[in-house]
Write a protein that holds these residues in place. Structure first.
Motif, PDB file in Angstrom:
ATOM      1  N   LYS A  87       0.808  -1.244  -0.138  1.00  0.00           N
ATOM      2  CA  LYS A  87       0.161  -0.111   0.098  1.00  0.00           C
ATOM      3  C   LYS A  87       0.938   1.461  -0.055  1.00  0.00           C
ATOM      4  O   LYS A  87       0.274   2.371   0.217  1.00  0.00           O
ATOM      5  N   ALA A  88       2.023   1.151  -0.163  1.00  0.00           N
ATOM      6  CA  ALA A  88       3.131   2.430  -0.021  1.00  0.00           C
ATOM      7  C   ALA A  88       3.064   3.179  -1.388  1.00  0.00           C
ATOM      8  O   ALA A  88       3.691   2.312  -2.368  1.00  0.00           O
ATOM      9  N   VAL A  89       2.429   4.350  -1.385  1.00  0.00           N
ATOM     10  CA  VAL A  89       2.422   4.863  -2.844  1.00  0.00           C
ATOM     11  C   VAL A  89       3.651   5.126  -3.517  1.00  0.00           C
ATOM     12  O   VAL A  89       3.898   4.596  -4.826  1.00  0.00           O
ATOM     13  N   ASN A  90       4.676   5.707  -2.652  1.00  0.00           N
ATOM     14  CA  ASN A  90       6.024   6.027  -3.129  1.00  0.00           C
ATOM     15  C   ASN A  90       6.817   4.705  -3.601  1.00  0.00           C
ATOM     16  O   ASN A  90       7.452   4.720  -4.312  1.00  0.00           O
ATOM     17  N   GLU A  91       6.602   3.774  -2.760  1.00  0.00           N
ATOM     18  CA  GLU A  91       7.275   2.494  -3.079  1.00  0.00           C
ATOM     19  C   GLU A  91       6.838   1.877  -4.156  1.00  0.00           C
ATOM     20  O   GLU A  91       7.733   1.404  -5.178  1.00  0.00           O
ATOM     21  N   LEU A 194       1.095  -0.230  12.632  1.00  0.00           N
ATOM     22  CA  LEU A 194       2.455  -0.575  12.888  1.00  0.00           C
ATOM     23  C   LEU A 194       3.365  -0.283  11.728  1.00  0.00           C
ATOM     24  O   LEU A 194       3.782  -1.189  11.115  1.00  0.00           O
ATOM     25  N   PRO A 195       3.633   0.975  11.384  1.00  0.00           N
ATOM     26  CA  PRO A 195       4.504   1.277  10.282  1.00  0.00           C
ATOM     27  C   PRO A 195       5.686   0.717  10.383  1.00  0.00           C
ATOM     28  O   PRO A 195       6.305   0.907  11.529  1.00  0.00           O
ATOM     29  N   LEU A 196       6.503  -0.111   9.298  1.00  0.00           N
ATOM     30  CA  LEU A 196       7.814  -0.704   9.517  1.00  0.00           C
ATOM     31  C   LEU A 196       8.639   0.670   8.727  1.00  0.00           C
ATOM     32  O   LEU A 196       8.247   1.346   7.756  1.00  0.00           O
ATOM     33  N   GLY A 197       9.389   1.229   9.387  1.00  0.00           N
ATOM     34  CA  GLY A 197      10.379   2.146   9.097  1.00  0.00           C
ATOM     35  C   GLY A 197       9.843   3.432   9.287  1.00  0.00           C
ATOM     36  O   GLY A 197       8.833   3.718  10.080  1.00  0.00           O
ATOM     37  N   VAL A 198      10.265   4.525   8.627  1.00  0.00           N
ATOM     38  CA  VAL A 198       9.627   5.849   8.585  1.00  0.00           C
ATOM     39  C   VAL A 198       8.130   5.887   8.094  1.00  0.00           C
ATOM     40  O   VAL A 198       7.924   5.676   7.007  1.00  0.00           O
ATOM     41  N   GLN A 200       4.950   7.082   6.325  1.00  0.00           N
ATOM     42  CA  GLN A 200       4.618   7.869   4.977  1.00  0.00           C
ATOM     43  C   GLN A 200       3.324   8.719   5.522  1.00  0.00           C
ATOM     44  O   GLN A 200       3.093   9.700   4.732  1.00  0.00           O
ATOM     45  N   ASN A 201       2.588   8.039   6.421  1.00  0.00           N
ATOM     46  CA  ASN A 201       1.168   8.804   6.585  1.00  0.00           C
ATOM     47  C   ASN A 201       1.217   9.623   7.722  1.00  0.00           C
ATOM     48  O   ASN A 201       2.029   9.704   8.533  1.00  0.00           O
ATOM     49  N   LEU A 202       0.261  10.783   7.444  1.00  0.00           N
ATOM     50  CA  LEU A 202       0.655  11.871   8.536  1.00  0.00           C
ATOM     51  C   LEU A 202       0.328  11.390  10.107  1.00  0.00           C
ATOM     52  O   LEU A 202       1.123  11.860  10.800  1.00  0.00           O
ATOM     53  N   VAL A 203      -0.721  10.718  10.479  1.00  0.00           N
ATOM     54  CA  VAL A 203      -0.895  10.425  11.876  1.00  0.00           C
ATOM     55  C   VAL A 203       0.032   9.587  12.526  1.00  0.00           C
ATOM     56  O   VAL A 203       0.503  10.251  13.513  1.00  0.00           O
ATOM     57  N   PRO A 204       0.455   8.575  12.050  1.00  0.00           N
ATOM     58  CA  PRO A 204       1.645   8.061  12.665  1.00  0.00           C
ATOM     59  C   PRO A 204       3.130   8.970  12.736  1.00  0.00           C
ATOM     60  O   PRO A 204       3.840   8.680  13.517  1.00  0.00           O
ATOM     61  N   PHE A 205       3.197   9.746  11.639  1.00  0.00           N
ATOM     62  CA  PHE A 205       4.125  10.547  11.870  1.00  0.00           C
ATOM     63  C   PHE A 205       4.138  11.660  12.835  1.00  0.00           C
ATOM     64  O   PHE A 205       4.954  11.924  13.803  1.00  0.00           O
ATOM     65  N   ILE A 206       2.918  11.944  13.018  1.00  0.00           N
ATOM     66  CA  ILE A 206       2.449  12.997  14.249  1.00  0.00           C
ATOM     67  C   ILE A 206       2.720  12.375  15.656  1.00  0.00           C
ATOM     68  O   ILE A 206       3.347  12.738  16.476  1.00  0.00           O
ATOM     69  N   THR A 207       2.266  11.084  15.759  1.00  0.00           N
ATOM     70  CA  THR A 207       2.367  10.342  17.073  1.00  0.00           C
ATOM     71  C   THR A 207       3.958   9.929  17.454  1.00  0.00           C
ATOM     72  O   THR A 207       4.496  10.078  18.487  1.00  0.00           O
ATOM     73  N   ARG A 296       5.508  21.666  -0.956  1.00  0.00           N
ATOM     74  CA  ARG A 296       4.434  20.594  -1.381  1.00  0.00           C
ATOM     75  C   ARG A 296       5.062  19.233  -1.336  1.00  0.00           C
ATOM     76  O   ARG A 296       6.248  19.070  -1.788  1.00  0.00           O
ATOM     77  N   ARG A 297       4.494  18.259  -1.302  1.00  0.00           N
ATOM     78  CA  ARG A 297       5.077  16.920  -1.563  1.00  0.00           C
ATOM     79  C   ARG A 297       4.516  16.383  -3.096  1.00  0.00           C
ATOM     80  O   ARG A 297       3.311  16.511  -3.304  1.00  0.00           O
ATOM     81  N   ALA A 298       5.460  15.961  -3.770  1.00  0.00           N
ATOM     82  CA  ALA A 298       4.919  15.532  -5.139  1.00  0.00           C
ATOM     83  C   ALA A 298       3.959  14.653  -5.233  1.00  0.00           C
ATOM     84  O   ALA A 298       3.839  13.621  -4.466  1.00  0.00           O
ATOM     85  N   GLY A 299       2.982  14.772  -5.946  1.00  0.00           N
ATOM     86  CA  GLY A 299       1.867  13.776  -6.284  1.00  0.00           C
ATOM     87  C   GLY A 299       0.636  13.836  -5.392  1.00  0.00           C
ATOM     88  O   GLY A 299      -0.281  13.273  -5.487  1.00  0.00           O
ATOM     89  N   ASP A 300       0.810  14.881  -4.364  1.00  0.00           N
ATOM     90  CA  ASP A 300      -0.504  15.040  -3.564  1.00  0.00           C
ATOM     91  C   ASP A 300      -1.680  15.653  -4.116  1.00  0.00           C
ATOM     92  O   ASP A 300      -1.407  16.751  -4.857  1.00  0.00           O
ATOM     93  N   VAL A 301      -2.952  15.079  -3.751  1.00  0.00           N
ATOM     94  CA  VAL A 301      -4.006  15.629  -4.110  1.00  0.00           C
ATOM     95  C   VAL A 301      -4.283  16.731  -3.114  1.00  0.00           C
ATOM     96  O   VAL A 301      -4.192  16.752  -1.984  1.00  0.00           O
ATOM     97  N   PRO A 302      -4.730  18.049  -3.920  1.00  0.00           N
ATOM     98  CA  PRO A 302      -4.820  19.139  -2.871  1.00  0.00           C
ATOM     99  C   PRO A 302      -5.920  18.960  -1.861  1.00  0.00           C
ATOM    100  O   PRO A 302      -5.767  19.421  -0.724  1.00  0.00           O
ATOM    101  N   ALA A 303      -7.137  18.536  -2.114  1.00  0.00           N
ATOM    102  CA  ALA A 303      -8.099  18.363  -1.326  1.00  0.00           C
ATOM    103  C   ALA A 303      -9.063  17.248  -1.909  1.00  0.00           C
ATOM    104  O   ALA A 303      -9.476  17.302  -3.126  1.00  0.00           O
ATOM    105  N   ILE A 304      -9.579  16.443  -0.787  1.00  0.00           N
ATOM    106  CA  ILE A 304     -10.532  15.234  -1.252  1.00  0.00           C
ATOM    107  C   ILE A 304     -11.189  14.931   0.146  1.00  0.00           C
ATOM    108  O   ILE A 304     -10.622  14.821   1.010  1.00  0.00           O
ATOM    109  N   TYR A 305     -12.655  14.839  -0.072  1.00  0.00           N
ATOM    110  CA  TYR A 305     -13.359  14.420   1.073  1.00  0.00           C
ATOM    111  C   TYR A 305     -14.562  13.537   0.394  1.00  0.00           C
ATOM    112  O   TYR A 305     -14.782  13.924  -0.668  1.00  0.00           O
TER     113      TYR A 305
END
Ligand code: NAD
Ligand code: WQD
Length: 339
Positions: A87-91, A194-198, A200-207, A296-305
Motif C-alpha cells: 500500500k505504499a504509494v512512493n514505494e 504499525l508502520p515499518l520504518g519511517v 509515510q502517513n500523517l498520523v503515525p508521523f505525528i504520534t 508541497r509533496r510531489a503527487g499530493d491531491v490538494p483536497a478530497i473528501y
C-alpha cells in the motif's frame, strides 16, 4: 456456529480492526497473512481483545496451492474480505512490478479459488485514490475515476475492473469499499497502526514526533487553495471503517445487494486540513509538536473528501468517531508501544 469469513491481510492495520469487529458481530474470522507488512503481535492483540484464539494461516495468498489449502482446512467459508495488498504509494513508483504482482496476483488467485469452494461473496479494499484529483468536492461514487498517478493506485483501479468483469461473468457478489484516510487505533490500545520504518502517513508521523522518535513534523504545503493552505483529507476512525466491513459482509450474505457489484465511499463526509489535524492532536494529547511548514509533496491531491450519503442510505452506515477521538486513540496506541 459462527459463519466463517476469510480475511486476507487480517493481521494488517485495517484488517486487524475488522477481525475484531467481525468476531464481536458474531462471525468467525479466519486470518490469512504473510506478515510482509505486519507482525504476529497484531494477532496477539486481536486475541487479547477477543479473549479467544482466531485461526491464522501464514501464507502468501497469491500462492494458489496454499490458499486452496486454507479453504480445504476451513470448510464452510461463506465470504471473503480481501485486504491483502502492498500500500505504499512512493514505494510503488520505485517497485511497480512488485506492486502489480502482489496486488493483482493475490486477487486473481482468490477469484480462481473461491468458486471451487462455492464462495460467492467478496468485499474489496479500494481507495479514494481512484478519484485522482477530483474536479468537484465532495466526491460521490459516481464521480469519474481518473488515470492513476501511481502503480499502487493503478492496482486499485484494475482490481475494481477485474472484480466487475468477473462478477458479470457469474463470479461472486462484490462490494467495493473506497476508503478515505483511516486513522487511530482500537480503544483498548492492543492493536493499531504499525508502520515499518519511517511512516509515510500523517498520523503515525505525528504520534512518532510527539513521542520523540522523529525530530519534527513537516507540513507538506501551505499554499493550496484550501481554508488554511494545507491539504484537505477525510480522516475516518479505523474502528468505524472496520464496522463498514461487517455491514458490507452481512449485506452480501443476506443477498440484499441491489447489483452484482456495489461501490461505496467509506469516509466521514468531512474534510480537515493538515494544520487542523495537528492542532486537534495537540489539544487531545497535551503535546506540543515541533512543526515545520514545508514545500508541497510531489503527487499530493490538494483536497478530497467523501460524499458519504450512499453508505448511510443504502448500508445504514454512519461514522461515529470524531477526529479528536481518533487522534486520542492514536496517541494512546503510540504510548502503549512505548517507543
Ligand atoms: P497493511 O499493510 O497494514 O495490511 C495489509 C496486510 O496484508 C499486511 O498485514 C500484509 O502483511 C498483508 N499482505 C500483503 N500482501 C499479502 C499477500 N500476498 N498474502 C498475504 N498477506 C499479504 O495495510 P492496511 O492499511 O491495513 O490496508 C489494507 C487494505 O486497504 C490494502 O488493500 C490497502 O491498499 C487498502 N487501503 C488502505 C488505506 C490506508 O490508508 N491505510 C487506504 C485505502 C485503501
Ligand atoms: C495526508 C496529508 C500530506 C505526512 C495516502 C495514499 C492514498 C491512501 C491513503 C491507500 C497529505 C500530509 C503527510 C507528513 C504531511 N492509501 N502530510 N506531512 O496522501 O492522503 O493518501 O494514504 O489507498 O492512496 O496516497 O495520506 O497520510 O500520506 O497524507 O503534511 O509527514 O498529510 O501532504 O496532505 P494521503 P497521508
Amino acid at each position: 456456529m459462527r459463519t466463517k469469513i476469510l480475511v486476507t491481510g487480517g493481521a494488517g492495520y485495517i484488517g486487524s480492526h475488522a477481525v475484531v469487529e467481525l468476531h464481536q458481530a458474531g462471525y468467525q474470522p479466519i486470518i490469512v497473512d504473510d506478515f510482509s507488512n505486519s507482525q504476529e503481535s497484531a494477532v496477539a492483540g486481536i486475541e487479547a481483545i477477543l479473549g479467544t484464539r482466531v485461526p491464522l494461516y501464514t501464507i502468501d495468498c497469491a500462492n494458489e496451492e496454499a490458499l486452496r489449502g486454507v479453504f480445504q482446512a476451513e470448510p464452510g467459508i461463506a465470504g471473503v474480505i480481501h485486504f491483502a495488498a502492498f500500500k505504499a504509494v512512493n514505494e510503488s513508483v520505485q517497485k511497480p512490478l512488485a506492486y502489480y504482482r502482489n496486488n493483482l496476483d493475490s486477487l486473481l488467485v482468490l477469484l480462481a479459488v473461491m468458486p471451487e469452494f462455492g464462495v460467492e461473496s467478496i468485499v474489496f479494499s479500494s481507495s479514494c485514490t481512484v478519484y485522482g484529483v477530483p474536479d468537484k468536492l465532495p466526491v460521490t461514487e459516481a464521480t469519474p475515476t481518473k488515470k492513476a498517478t501511481s502503480p499502487y493506485g493503478a492496482t486499485k483501479q484494475m482490481a475494481e475492473d477485474i472484480l466487475t468483469d468477473v462478477a458479470a461473468a457469474g463470479g461472486p457478489r462484490t462490494i467495493l469499499l473506497r476508503y478515505f484516510n483511516p486513522i487511530g487505533a482500537h480503544p483498548s490500545a492492543k492493536i493499531g497502526e504499525l508502520p515499518l520504518g519511517v511512516p509515510q502517513n500523517l498520523v503515525p508521523f505525528i504520534t512518532q514526533t510527539a513521542a520523540g522518535i522523529r525530530e519534527k513534523l513537516t507540513v507538506y504545503g501551505t499554499d493550496y487553495d484550501t481554508p488554511d493552505g494545507s491539504c484537505v483529507r477525510d480522516y475516518i476512525y479505523v474502528v468505524d471503517l472496520a464496522k463498514a466491513h461487517v455491514v458490507a459482509v452481512r449485506r452480501l450474505l443476506e443477498k440484499k445487494a441491489a447489483d452484482k457489484v456495489e461501490t461505496f465511499n467509506v469516509g466521514t463526509g468531512r474534510g480537515n486540513t493538515v494544520l487542523e489535524v495537528v492542532r486537534t492532536f495537540e489539544e487531545v494529547s497535551g503535546q506540543k509538536l515541533n512543526v515545520e511548514l514545508g514545500p508541497r509533496r510531489a503527487g499530493d491531491v490538494p483536497a478530497i473528501y467523501a460524499d458519504a450519503t450512499k453508505a448511510e442510505t443504502v448500508l445504514g452506515f454512519k461514522t461515529e468517531g470524531t477526529l479528536a477521538e481518533a487522534l486520542a486513540s492514536a496517541w494512546k496506541w503510540q504510548q502503549a508501544l512505548g517507543k
